[in-house]
Design a protein around this motif. Structure first.
Motif, PDB file in Angstrom:
ATOM      1  N   PRO A 248       0.805  -1.226   0.000  1.00 63.72           N
ATOM      2  CA  PRO A 248       0.000   0.000   0.000  1.00 63.72           C
ATOM      3  C   PRO A 248       0.842   1.283   0.000  1.00 63.72           C
ATOM      4  N   GLY A 249       1.895   1.327   0.803  1.00 64.23           N
ATOM      5  CA  GLY A 249       2.748   2.514   0.839  1.00 64.23           C
ATOM      6  C   GLY A 249       3.471   2.749  -0.477  1.00 64.23           C
ATOM      7  N   ASP A 250       3.968   1.668  -1.086  1.00 63.81           N
ATOM      8  CA  ASP A 250       4.646   1.795  -2.374  1.00 63.81           C
ATOM      9  C   ASP A 250       3.684   2.226  -3.476  1.00 63.81           C
ATOM     10  N   LEU A 251       2.447   1.713  -3.438  1.00 64.90           N
ATOM     11  CA  LEU A 251       1.466   2.114  -4.442  1.00 64.90           C
ATOM     12  C   LEU A 251       1.157   3.602  -4.323  1.00 64.90           C
ATOM     13  N   LEU A 252       0.960   4.095  -3.104  1.00 68.00           N
ATOM     14  CA  LEU A 252       0.679   5.526  -2.935  1.00 68.00           C
ATOM     15  C   LEU A 252       1.864   6.377  -3.380  1.00 68.00           C
ATOM     16  N   ALA A 253       3.081   5.941  -3.097  1.00 63.63           N
ATOM     17  CA  ALA A 253       4.265   6.683  -3.559  1.00 63.63           C
ATOM     18  C   ALA A 253       4.305   6.718  -5.087  1.00 63.63           C
ATOM     19  N   HIS A 254       3.967   5.597  -5.734  1.00 59.17           N
ATOM     20  CA  HIS A 254       3.924   5.555  -7.196  1.00 59.17           C
ATOM     21  C   HIS A 254       2.843   6.506  -7.737  1.00 59.17           C
ATOM     22  N   LEU A 255       1.657   6.464  -7.130  1.00 57.15           N
ATOM     23  CA  LEU A 255       0.572   7.342  -7.592  1.00 57.15           C
ATOM     24  C   LEU A 255       0.918   8.810  -7.376  1.00 57.15           C
ATOM     25  N   ASN A 256       1.630   9.117  -6.311  1.00 50.33           N
ATOM     26  CA  ASN A 256       2.088  10.480  -6.085  1.00 50.33           C
ATOM     27  C   ASN A 256       3.016  10.929  -7.220  1.00 50.33           C
ATOM     28  N   ARG A 257       3.953  10.051  -7.607  1.00 50.47           N
ATOM     29  CA  ARG A 257       4.867  10.378  -8.722  1.00 50.47           C
ATOM     30  C   ARG A 257       4.089  10.575 -10.016  1.00 50.47           C
ATOM     31  N   VAL A 258       3.097   9.718 -10.268  1.00 50.41           N
ATOM     32  CA  VAL A 258       2.280   9.841 -11.480  1.00 50.41           C
ATOM     33  C   VAL A 258       1.619  11.211 -11.546  1.00 50.41           C
ATOM     34  N   LEU A 259       1.013  11.637 -10.449  1.00 50.96           N
ATOM     35  CA  LEU A 259       0.353  12.941 -10.442  1.00 50.96           C
ATOM     36  C   LEU A 259       1.347  14.084 -10.561  1.00 50.96           C
ATOM     37  N   ARG A 260       2.470  13.996  -9.861  1.00 49.58           N
ATOM     38  CA  ARG A 260       3.480  15.060  -9.943  1.00 49.58           C
ATOM     39  C   ARG A 260       4.045  15.183 -11.353  1.00 49.58           C
ATOM     40  N   GLU A 261       4.351  14.042 -11.979  1.00 51.91           N
ATOM     41  CA  GLU A 261       4.940  14.063 -13.319  1.00 51.91           C
ATOM     42  C   GLU A 261       3.944  14.483 -14.385  1.00 51.91           C
ATOM     43  N   SER A 262       2.661  14.288 -14.138  1.00 53.39           N
ATOM     44  CA  SER A 262       1.640  14.661 -15.126  1.00 53.39           C
ATOM     45  C   SER A 262       1.493  16.168 -15.242  1.00 53.39           C
ATOM     46  N   GLN A 263       1.794  16.884 -14.173  1.00 52.32           N
ATOM     47  CA  GLN A 263       1.659  18.337 -14.101  1.00 52.32           C
ATOM     48  C   GLN A 263       0.240  18.818 -14.392  1.00 52.32           C
ATOM     49  N   VAL A 264      -0.749  17.961 -14.090  1.00 54.00           N
ATOM     50  CA  VAL A 264      -2.151  18.355 -14.238  1.00 54.00           C
ATOM     51  C   VAL A 264      -2.516  19.410 -13.201  1.00 54.00           C
ATOM     52  N   GLY A 265      -1.871  19.335 -12.038  1.00 56.16           N
ATOM     53  CA  GLY A 265      -2.102  20.333 -11.007  1.00 56.16           C
ATOM     54  C   GLY A 265      -3.113  19.926  -9.960  1.00 56.16           C
ATOM     55  N   GLY A 266      -3.848  18.857 -10.170  1.00 58.27           N
ATOM     56  CA  GLY A 266      -4.810  18.413  -9.171  1.00 58.27           C
ATOM     57  C   GLY A 266      -4.150  17.558  -8.113  1.00 58.27           C
ATOM     58  N   PHE A 267      -4.874  17.312  -7.060  1.00 57.03           N
ATOM     59  CA  PHE A 267      -4.384  16.398  -6.039  1.00 57.03           C
ATOM     60  C   PHE A 267      -5.524  15.485  -5.625  1.00 57.03           C
ATOM     61  N   ALA A 268      -5.189  14.432  -4.891  1.00 59.47           N
ATOM     62  CA  ALA A 268      -6.194  13.473  -4.446  1.00 59.47           C
ATOM     63  C   ALA A 268      -5.814  12.941  -3.069  1.00 59.47           C
ATOM     64  N   THR A 269      -6.821  12.802  -2.221  1.00 58.85           N
ATOM     65  CA  THR A 269      -6.611  12.055  -0.994  1.00 58.85           C
ATOM     66  C   THR A 269      -6.853  10.592  -1.336  1.00 58.85           C
ATOM     67  N   CYS A 270      -6.203   9.699  -0.615  1.00 55.08           N
ATOM     68  CA  CYS A 270      -6.332   8.287  -0.968  1.00 55.08           C
ATOM     69  C   CYS A 270      -5.917   7.434   0.220  1.00 55.08           C
ATOM     70  N   VAL A 271      -6.643   6.340   0.422  1.00 56.18           N
ATOM     71  CA  VAL A 271      -6.247   5.340   1.407  1.00 56.18           C
ATOM     72  C   VAL A 271      -6.210   4.004   0.681  1.00 56.18           C
ATOM     73  N   CYS A 272      -5.167   3.239   0.954  1.00 58.42           N
ATOM     74  CA  CYS A 272      -4.997   1.932   0.322  1.00 58.42           C
ATOM     75  C   CYS A 272      -4.883   0.892   1.432  1.00 58.42           C
ATOM     76  N   ALA A 273      -5.661  -0.183   1.304  1.00 60.78           N
ATOM     77  CA  ALA A 273      -5.631  -1.254   2.302  1.00 60.78           C
ATOM     78  C   ALA A 273      -5.582  -2.599   1.602  1.00 60.78           C
ATOM     79  N   ASP A 274      -4.687  -3.445   2.045  1.00 69.14           N
ATOM     80  CA  ASP A 274      -4.624  -4.832   1.589  1.00 69.14           C
ATOM     81  C   ASP A 274      -5.144  -5.707   2.722  1.00 69.14           C
ATOM     82  N   LEU A 275      -6.150  -6.521   2.411  1.00 69.02           N
ATOM     83  CA  LEU A 275      -6.769  -7.394   3.404  1.00 69.02           C
ATOM     84  C   LEU A 275      -6.441  -8.833   3.052  1.00 69.02           C
TER      85      LEU A 275
END
Length: 174
Positions: free
Chosen positions: A36-63
């Protein structure tokens, strides 16, 4: 051998928000082996590199089948278990910082335990007098079904989208 929950809320409205959501969903594809932590770090990079300018809150859980839950949080509301907010390391939402690391939290669910994930539309519901539904009311009803939680917030005074997902661990069939 596990089930993943990825719940988020993008900033803004319209086409910019839709683009941010599409980037997050697309970025999560084929990342099943990430924690979950690695996925959120990857998604953060995706948004930063896209330069769209938006942000998102997100929670990831593996059960896992044995009830073990591993979670990471990017500025989203923590889930509720036993009518209490799960203690998690908070972090900035996705897309705001180049160097976010997302700490993971662990929890063990027993048969019959429920875990409720919510969007901020629940706590930010506002009645006609301007009073927020708030965290205390949310905590008080967090043990109810997802439908009951969503209806309570709607009836109080819905101003934003409301998402509620409740998962209950069932015992193994004998």
């Amino acid at each position: 051998g596990r089930q993943r929950v990825l719940l988020g809320d993008v900033s803004g409205k319209g086409s910019a928000a839709a683009m941010t959501a599409a980037l997050v969903l697309g970025g999560a594809q084929a990342r099943d082996e990430d924690s979950p932590g690695d996925l959120l770090a990857h998604l953060n990079r995706v948004l930063r590199e896209s330069q769209v300018g938006g942000f998102a809150t997100c929670v990831c859980a593996d059960l896992a089948a044995d009830g073990a839950v591993t979670m990471a949080n990017a500025g989203h509301l923590a889930p509720y278990c036993h009518s209490e907010e799960v203690q998690m390391q908070g972090n900035l939402p996705l897309g705001l910082s180049d160097t976010n690391a997302y700490e993971e939290s662990r929890l063990q669910l027993q048969p019959g335990d429920s875990l409720s994930f919510l969007s901020d539309g629940v706590v930010e519901a506002r009645n006609v007098d301007g009073q927020l539904f708030g965290f205390e009311r949310t905590r008080e009803i967090s043990g109810k079904t997802a439908e009951e939680i969503a209806q309570a917030a709607q009836q109080f005074g819905q101003e934003d989208d409301i998402t509620v997902l409740t998962l209950t661990r069932v015992g193994a069939a004998v």
